[in-house]
Design a protein around this motif. Structure first.
Motif, PDB file in Angstrom:
ATOM      1  N   PHE A 149     -40.534  -3.180  13.223  1.00 22.41           N
ATOM      2  CA  PHE A 149     -39.996  -2.682  14.479  1.00 22.41           C
ATOM      3  C   PHE A 149     -40.637  -3.372  15.678  1.00 22.41           C
ATOM      4  O   PHE A 149     -41.796  -3.773  15.662  1.00 22.41           O
ATOM      5  CB  PHE A 149     -40.227  -1.163  14.589  1.00 22.41           C
ATOM      6  N   ASN A 150     -39.826  -3.482  16.762  1.00 19.64           N
ATOM      7  CA  ASN A 150     -40.334  -3.920  18.075  1.00 19.64           C
ATOM      8  C   ASN A 150     -41.077  -5.250  18.027  1.00 19.64           C
ATOM      9  O   ASN A 150     -42.091  -5.425  18.719  1.00 19.64           O
ATOM     10  CB  ASN A 150     -41.241  -2.836  18.673  1.00 19.64           C
ATOM     11  N   SER A 190     -49.827  -8.232  14.504  1.00 18.71           N
ATOM     12  CA  SER A 190     -49.644  -7.974  15.924  1.00 18.71           C
ATOM     13  C   SER A 190     -48.494  -8.816  16.476  1.00 18.71           C
ATOM     14  O   SER A 190     -48.313  -9.972  16.102  1.00 18.71           O
ATOM     15  CB  SER A 190     -50.932  -8.303  16.691  1.00 18.71           C
ATOM     16  N   ARG A 191     -47.706  -8.231  17.363  1.00 18.89           N
ATOM     17  CA  ARG A 191     -46.585  -8.987  17.923  1.00 18.89           C
ATOM     18  C   ARG A 191     -47.053 -10.101  18.843  1.00 18.89           C
ATOM     19  O   ARG A 191     -46.265 -10.956  19.228  1.00 18.89           O
ATOM     20  CB  ARG A 191     -45.645  -8.042  18.672  1.00 18.89           C
TER      21      ARG A 191
END
Length: 262
Positions: A225-226, A242-243
Motif C-alpha cells: 500500500f501507498n 520504506s517508500r
C-alpha cells in the motif's frame, strides 16, 4: 612477432609452470622471473617487458601494489594469476583484463596468450586502454577487500565467525544489531549505521532504517500500500521496504532479473 615477457609469482611451482609454457611458444622471449613484488617493480622499470604474468597474492608487496607502483602509463600488458574465487575474478572480467585462476590448464593458458598477442598487435592505443582497464580492475578488488567477509560474534566465552554470505537480514535494536541466519539469530554490539558501512553495497541494502537485507537471499518483492513494498527472503521472513528507498528497490529488482513477484 616477438614479445618480451616477465613472470612474477612467489610460488616456485606456479612460476615454473608459466615459464615452461612460455618457453614452448616461439613468439615469446622470456626476460626472467621474479619471486616477489619488489624485484618485479625493479625488473619492470629496468627491463621494460611487453607482457607480465603477475600473481596477485604475494607477501610484502601484492600484485595489485606492483601495478599501482608502476602506474598506468608504464604498466605492460598484464595477465593476473590468482587463486581468488570466481566472485573476485568477475572484477577482471568486467574490465576485460586477462587472468588465470590457479590451477589452470594448458588450453586455458593458450587461450589467454592468444588474447594477449591480439591486444599487443593492435598497437600502443590498445596498450594504454589495457593499462586503464587493469587499474579499474584493481580498484574494484580493493573496494571488495575493504568490505568485511566475516563477522565475529561473542557467545559466552567463545567467538564465532559468521560468513557475511550466510546472513539473511539484519535488524537494528538500539546500540546492538540482530544478525539473522537461516538457522538462528545472533546479537552483536554495533550500530546499524556503522555496520552498513562495512558491508559490500553490491550485496547488502538498507531497505528500512531498522533493516538491512542480503540481496542474494531475496525470494520475491511485492508492491504494497501507498508506495511501499514487501521483500520476502528465502528464509520466509517478510520485511517492509520504506517508500523512500526507491533507488534501493530498483537495484533489488535489477538484481533479481526484473521480477517483483514469485
Amino acid at each position: 612477432m616477438s614479445i618480451t615477457a616477465l613472470v612474477v609469482d612467489d610460488e616456485p611451482i606456479a612460476r615454473h609452470a608459466i615459464v615452461r609454457l612460455l618457453r614452448d611458444d616461439p613468439d615469446i622471449e622470456l626476460l626472467g622471473e621474479c619471486g616477489d613484488g619488489a624485484s618485479a617493480v625493479e625488473a619492470i622499470r629496468h627491463r621494460s617487458p611487453e607482457l607480465v604474468f603477475l600473481d596477485i597474492q604475494m607477501p610484502a608487496m601484492s600484485g595489485m601494489e606492483v601495478a599501482s607502483t608502476i602506474g598506468a602509463e608504464r604498466m605492460p600488458a598484464t595477465v593476473f594469476v590468482t587463486a581468488f574465487e570466481q566472485y573476485a575474478v568477475r572484477a577482471f572480467e568486467a574490465n576485460a583484463v586477462d587472468y588465470l585462476v590457479k590451477p589452470f590448464s594448458r588450453e586455458r593458458f593458450a587461450a589467454t596468450l592468444r588474447r594477449v598477442k591480439s591486444r599487443l598487435s593492435a598497437g600502443a592505443g590498445a596498450g594504454r586502454d589495457a593499462s586503464t582497464q587493469i587499474l579499474q580492475a584493481l580498484q574494484a578488488l580493493r573496494q571488495r577487500d575493504e568490505h568485511i567477509q566475516r563477522i565475529p560474534i561473542r557467545t559466552d566465552e567463545h567467538i564465532r565467525f559468521i560468513e557475511v554470505d550466510d546472513i539473511v537480514w539484519i535488524k537494528a535494536s538500539g546500540n546492538t544489531v540482530q544478525i539473522h541466519l537461516a538457522d538462528g539469530m545472533h546479537e552483536m554490539r554495533e550500530t546499524m549505521s556503522a555496520l552498513v558501512e562495512r558491508l559490500d553495497p553490491r550485496h547488502f541494502a538498507r531497505v528500512h532504517r531498522s533493516a538491512i537485507i542480503n540481496v542474494r537471499r531475496i525470494k520475491a518483492i511485492h508492491p504494497w500500500f501507498n508506495g511501499y513494498h514487501v521483500v520476502t527472503m528465502d528464509s520466509g521472513q517478510k520485511l517492509r521496504m520504506s517508500r523512500y528507498q526507491h533507488d534501493t528497490f530498483l537495484r533489488l529488482v535489477s538484481a533479481r532479473g526484473g521480477n517483483t513477484a514469485e
